[in-house]
Design an enzyme around this catalytic site. Structure first.
Site, PDB file in Angstrom:
ATOM      1  N   LEU A  96      32.256  66.073  48.295  1.00 35.04           N
ATOM      2  CA  LEU A  96      33.506  65.478  47.818  1.00 35.04           C
ATOM      3  C   LEU A  96      34.676  66.404  48.108  1.00 35.04           C
ATOM      4  O   LEU A  96      34.556  67.632  48.019  1.00 35.04           O
ATOM      5  CB  LEU A  96      33.397  65.213  46.317  1.00 35.04           C
ATOM      6  N   ASN A 110      27.165  66.245  37.474  1.00 34.67           N
ATOM      7  CA  ASN A 110      26.172  66.203  38.551  1.00 34.67           C
ATOM      8  C   ASN A 110      24.866  66.774  38.028  1.00 34.67           C
ATOM      9  O   ASN A 110      24.869  67.615  37.129  1.00 34.67           O
ATOM     10  CB  ASN A 110      26.649  67.041  39.748  1.00 34.67           C
ATOM     11  N   HIS A 112      21.509  68.842  39.338  1.00 33.12           N
ATOM     12  CA  HIS A 112      21.018  69.621  40.469  1.00 33.12           C
ATOM     13  C   HIS A 112      19.605  70.104  40.155  1.00 33.12           C
ATOM     14  O   HIS A 112      19.358  70.616  39.056  1.00 33.12           O
ATOM     15  CB  HIS A 112      21.950  70.813  40.722  1.00 33.12           C
ATOM     16  N   SER A 139      19.681  71.520  36.313  1.00 31.87           N
ATOM     17  CA  SER A 139      20.950  71.779  35.621  1.00 31.87           C
ATOM     18  C   SER A 139      21.834  70.554  35.700  1.00 31.87           C
ATOM     19  O   SER A 139      21.906  69.897  36.743  1.00 31.87           O
ATOM     20  CB  SER A 139      21.711  72.936  36.298  1.00 31.87           C
ATOM     21  N   GLU A 146      33.690  73.655  44.644  1.00 31.94           N
ATOM     22  CA  GLU A 146      32.614  74.271  45.425  1.00 31.94           C
ATOM     23  C   GLU A 146      31.298  73.541  45.121  1.00 31.94           C
ATOM     24  O   GLU A 146      31.008  73.239  43.958  1.00 31.94           O
ATOM     25  CB  GLU A 146      32.485  75.741  45.005  1.00 31.94           C
ATOM     26  N   ASP A 148      27.733  72.284  44.107  1.00 29.60           N
ATOM     27  CA  ASP A 148      26.757  72.715  43.105  1.00 29.60           C
ATOM     28  C   ASP A 148      27.271  73.850  42.213  1.00 29.60           C
ATOM     29  O   ASP A 148      26.523  74.769  41.856  1.00 29.60           O
ATOM     30  CB  ASP A 148      25.425  73.119  43.772  1.00 29.60           C
ATOM     31  N   GLU A 177      14.693  66.586  34.576  1.00 30.78           N
ATOM     32  CA  GLU A 177      15.984  65.963  34.918  1.00 30.78           C
ATOM     33  C   GLU A 177      16.211  64.715  34.077  1.00 30.78           C
ATOM     34  O   GLU A 177      17.307  64.490  33.549  1.00 30.78           O
ATOM     35  CB  GLU A 177      16.022  65.593  36.404  1.00 30.78           C
TER      36      GLU A 177
HETATM   37  C1  GRF Z   1      17.329  64.581  42.062  1.00 30.34           C
HETATM   38  O1  GRF Z   1      16.353  65.563  42.243  1.00 30.34           O
HETATM   39  C2  GRF Z   1      18.651  65.199  41.720  1.00 30.34           C
HETATM   40  O2  GRF Z   1      18.537  66.366  40.975  1.00 30.34           O
HETATM   41  C3  GRF Z   1      19.226  65.511  43.077  1.00 30.34           C
HETATM   42  O3  GRF Z   1      18.831  64.444  43.892  1.00 30.34           O
HETATM   43  C4  GRF Z   1      17.648  63.854  43.365  1.00 30.34           C
HETATM   44  C5  GRF Z   1      17.951  62.408  43.132  1.00 30.34           C
HETATM   45  O4  GRF Z   1      16.817  61.699  42.701  1.00 30.34           O
HETATM   46  N1  GRF Z   1      20.655  65.698  42.993  1.00 30.34           N
HETATM   47  P1  GRF Z   1      16.993  60.267  42.087  1.00 30.34           P
HETATM   48  O5  GRF Z   1      17.742  59.410  43.106  1.00 30.34           O
HETATM   49  O6  GRF Z   1      17.750  60.398  40.802  1.00 30.34           O
HETATM   50  O7  GRF Z   1      15.599  59.766  41.867  1.00 30.34           O
END
Ligand code: GRF
Length: 219
Positions: A96, A110, A112, A139, A146, A148, A177
């Site tokens: 972006l 976001n 990561h 995270s 910048e 991530d 996540e």
């Molecule tokens: C995830 O591992 C996320 O952390 C990264 O990209 C992947 C996306 O997976 N940014 P999904 O589309 O949410 O299944």
């Protein structure tokens, strides 16, 4: 109370998007997923969002060539049409510009798949294994210019196993996540996160009892 209107931006399978959609079904959750927006017309996650009854939109970056800002202005227009308050990037694979990032300062999250600031960029699980780290994770952070980087809202960790490969490690991190993203969005939408001196301060705190991994061995 009026719920925070969230757009989830995806490029692929959308499993984090689904975790957010499912969390937002709870009446007490402070955010509603008002839109799923993708830059990839064939993103698998689109059909999952539609099946869940969420409005979807496509802004295909390919139509704008190298002009990133025009692409983002087109996305911005859609976000405006839906009255979006917060943006969640969830596997959104476009860098972006500062123009877009500035518009959504402290209103764009976001996820990561690494314990930032370690392992920014792609291929995090393979790189974590090669580095020999014993703890890895994910995270959620506010998006800064910048890649991530930006104030960290939540992190979750897993222990790296001796027999892990990038796929098994990725699968365990993905479970983390799916837990921390809904939690982080809930905190932000409820107005419980304040950025002070570049760090996130959480109003009321977060229980860390389950959050620490302390390795142990048998003697
Ligand atoms: C995830 O591992 C996320 O952390 C990264 O990209 C992947 C996306 O997976 N940014 P999904 O589309 O949410 O299944």
């Amino acid at each position: 109370m009026k719920k925070t209107r969230v757009a989830v931006l995806i490029s692929g399978r959308g499993s984090n998007m689904m975790a957010l959609i499912n969390a937002a079904k709870k009446p007490s959750y402070p955010a509603e997923i008002a839109l799923v927006l993708t830059n990839c017309p064939d993103a698998v996650g689109l059909s999952h969002a539609q099946a869940a009854g969420i409005a979807t939109a496509i802004t295909d970056h390919a139509a704008y060539g190298r002009d990133r800002e025009s692409f983002e202005r087109a996305m911005q227009e859609v976000l405006g049409q839906y009255g979006i308050d917060l943006v969640c990037l969830a596997g959104f694979m476009r860098l972006l510009t500062t123009w877009f990032v500035a518009r959504w300062e402290e209103r764009m999250l976001n996820i990561h798949p690494a314990l930032l600031p370690a392992f920014k960029g792609l291929d995090t699980h393979r790189r974590a294994l090669s580095a020999g780290v014993k703890i890895h994770g994910a995270s959620v952070h506010f998006v800064a210019a910048e890649m991530d980087s930006g104030p960290i809202i939540a992190q979750g960790a897993v222990a790296v196993r001796e027999d892990d490969d990038a796929e098994t490690l990725a699968a365990r991190v993905l479970e983390v996540e799916h837990r921390i993203y809904p939690m982080a969005l809930g905190l932000v939408a409820a107005g419980r996160v304040q950025v002070v001196g570049g760090r996130c301060v959480i109003d009321g705190g977060v229980s860390t009892q389950q959050a620490l991994i302390v390795p142990d061995i048998e003697h």
